[in-house]
Design an enzyme around this catalytic site. Structure first.
Site, PDB file in Angstrom:
ATOM      1  CG  ASN A 108      -1.667   1.411   1.606  1.00  0.00           C
ATOM      2  OD1 ASN A 108      -1.745   1.733   0.483  1.00  0.00           O
ATOM      3  ND2 ASN A 108      -2.027   1.611   2.736  1.00  0.00           N
ATOM      4  CE  LYS A 164      -0.062   3.744   5.181  1.00  0.00           C
ATOM      5  NZ  LYS A 164      -0.040   3.225   6.640  1.00  0.00           N
ATOM      6  CG  HIS A 173      -5.551   1.650   5.482  1.00  0.00           C
ATOM      7  ND1 HIS A 173      -5.305   2.278   6.199  1.00  0.00           N
ATOM      8  CD2 HIS A 173      -5.001   0.852   5.299  1.00  0.00           C
ATOM      9  CE1 HIS A 173      -3.940   2.207   6.398  1.00  0.00           C
ATOM     10  NE2 HIS A 173      -3.237   0.686   5.943  1.00  0.00           N
ATOM     11  CD  GLU A 180      -3.292   5.613   6.084  1.00  0.00           C
ATOM     12  OE1 GLU A 180      -2.879   5.383   5.389  1.00  0.00           O
ATOM     13  OE2 GLU A 180      -2.206   4.770   7.960  1.00  0.00           O
ATOM     14  CD  GLU A 187      -2.912  -2.482   7.809  1.00  0.00           C
ATOM     15  OE1 GLU A 187      -1.934  -3.143   7.241  1.00  0.00           O
ATOM     16  OE2 GLU A 187      -4.306  -1.875   7.483  1.00  0.00           O
ATOM     17  N   GLY A 230       2.323   2.597  10.937  1.00  0.00           N
ATOM     18  CA  GLY A 230       3.686   2.964  10.892  1.00  0.00           C
ATOM     19  C   GLY A 230       3.793   3.977  11.855  1.00  0.00           C
ATOM     20  CB  SER A 272       5.229  -1.840  11.783  1.00  0.00           C
ATOM     21  OG  SER A 272       5.158  -0.459  11.684  1.00  0.00           O
TER      22      SER A 272
HETATM   23  P1  PGA Z   1       3.065   0.169   8.076  1.00  0.00           P
HETATM   24  O1  PGA Z   1       1.731   0.386   6.948  1.00  0.00           O
HETATM   25  O2  PGA Z   1       3.233  -0.659   7.447  1.00  0.00           O
HETATM   26  O3  PGA Z   1       3.915   1.597   7.346  1.00  0.00           O
HETATM   27  O4  PGA Z   1       2.863   0.579   9.746  1.00  0.00           O
HETATM   28  C1  PGA Z   1       0.604  -0.202   7.100  1.00  0.00           C
HETATM   29  C2  PGA Z   1      -0.608  -0.197   6.009  1.00  0.00           C
HETATM   30  O5  PGA Z   1      -1.303   0.992   6.847  1.00  0.00           O
HETATM   31  O6  PGA Z   1      -0.980  -0.449   5.658  1.00  0.00           O
END
Ligand code: PGA
Length: 260
Positions: free
Chosen positions: A11, A13, A103, A105, A173, A179, A218
């Site tokens: 992803n 983003k 997601h 976010e 997740e 992140g 992460s």
């Molecule tokens: P990250 O994000 O690997 O940067 O923690 C994962 C995600 O949001 O899918």
């Protein structure tokens, strides 16, 4: 052993313009091909921003790359006066096969609740897209409700009320691990995946329970093997580390890491 094909999803983003996207898809393909990656054995899917999809698709088609294409979101509506939205049909015309839905976010910054997520799952299926339904708890929810309660409710709500279920993937997740560099332990990821699978079985039957469940938050090349040792975890959803071709191909080649 399971009959589920592992899935490694990147992803991106809101990163990379279409020129940078072409460079990354090219580099990723070359790196994986150099390493004799078997795409039938481990599926690799990238999720660029909408404006990059056409360029990535053209490149993948022209070069016959085996990397697959996903989108980060879709509208729950089919068409019409929804300024700024992108429909499932627009995505499937670009050979997009997967779409992220719900997601964290999107849930946090765009107020997407379980009902919107449920409608987006329906919109994906109407357009032959496989939704990757993202579920996960915040730190506060973890402390007050335990580790599996929220992911299970979000999963059930996303899949309820459909006449028939299409193919789907669940991505667990934990919000506190996205992140942040904080990673759930392999055991925690495995326990939540097991709990989600049990809920799928109890509510939707055997086929649903045999869907792929990913871990995300992460994930890096140096911690992926731990997550994927669990029979219950069928792949990973990678954010930050998917922007680096070497790192993401290292994640995609996790099997070889284990064998070596
Ligand atoms: P990250 O994000 O690997 O940067 O923690 C994962 C995600 O949001 O899918």
């Amino acid at each position: 052993m399971t009959n589920r094909t592992p899935l490694i999803a990147g992803n991106w983003k809101m990163n990379l313009d279409h020129l940078q996207a072409i460079a990354l898809v090219q580099k990723l393909s070359w790196t994986l091909n150099d390493a004799d990656h078997d795409f039938g054995e481990v599926e690799v899917v990238v999720f660029p921003p909408f404006t990059d999809l056409r360029s990535a698709q053209t490149l993948i088609d022209a070069e016959k790359f085996e990397i697959k294409l996903g989108a980060q979101d879709l509208s729950q509506h089919a068409s019409g006066a929804y300024t700024g939205e992108i429909s499932g049909q627009m995505l499937s015309k670009l050979n997009v096969e997967y779409v992220l839905v719900g997601h964290s976010e999107r849930r946090t910054y765009h107020a997407e609740d379980d009902s919107v997520v449920q409608q987006k799952v329906a919109a994906a299926w109407e357009n032959n897209l496989i939704p990757i339904i993202c579920v996960g708890e915040t730190l506060e929810e973890l402390e007050t409700q335990g580790q599996s309660a929220v992911p299970i409710i979000q999963t059930i709500n996303a899949l309820s009320g459909h006449k028939v279920l299409g193919d789907f993937v669940i991505a667990y997740e934990p919000v506190w691990a996205i992140g942040t560099g904080k990673v759930a332990t392999a055991q925690e990821a495995s326990e939540v995946a097991t709990a989600i699978r049990k809920a799928l079985q109890a509510n939707f039957g055997d086929d649903a329970a045999n869907s792929r469940i990913l871990y995300g938050g992460s994930v890096k090349a140096n911690n992926v093997a731990g997550f994927l040792q669990s029979e219950q975890v069928d792949g990973v959803l990678v954010g930050g580390a998917s922007l680096d071709a070497e790192e993401f191909s290292g994640i995609s080649r996790f099997k070889k890491h284990i064998v070596l």
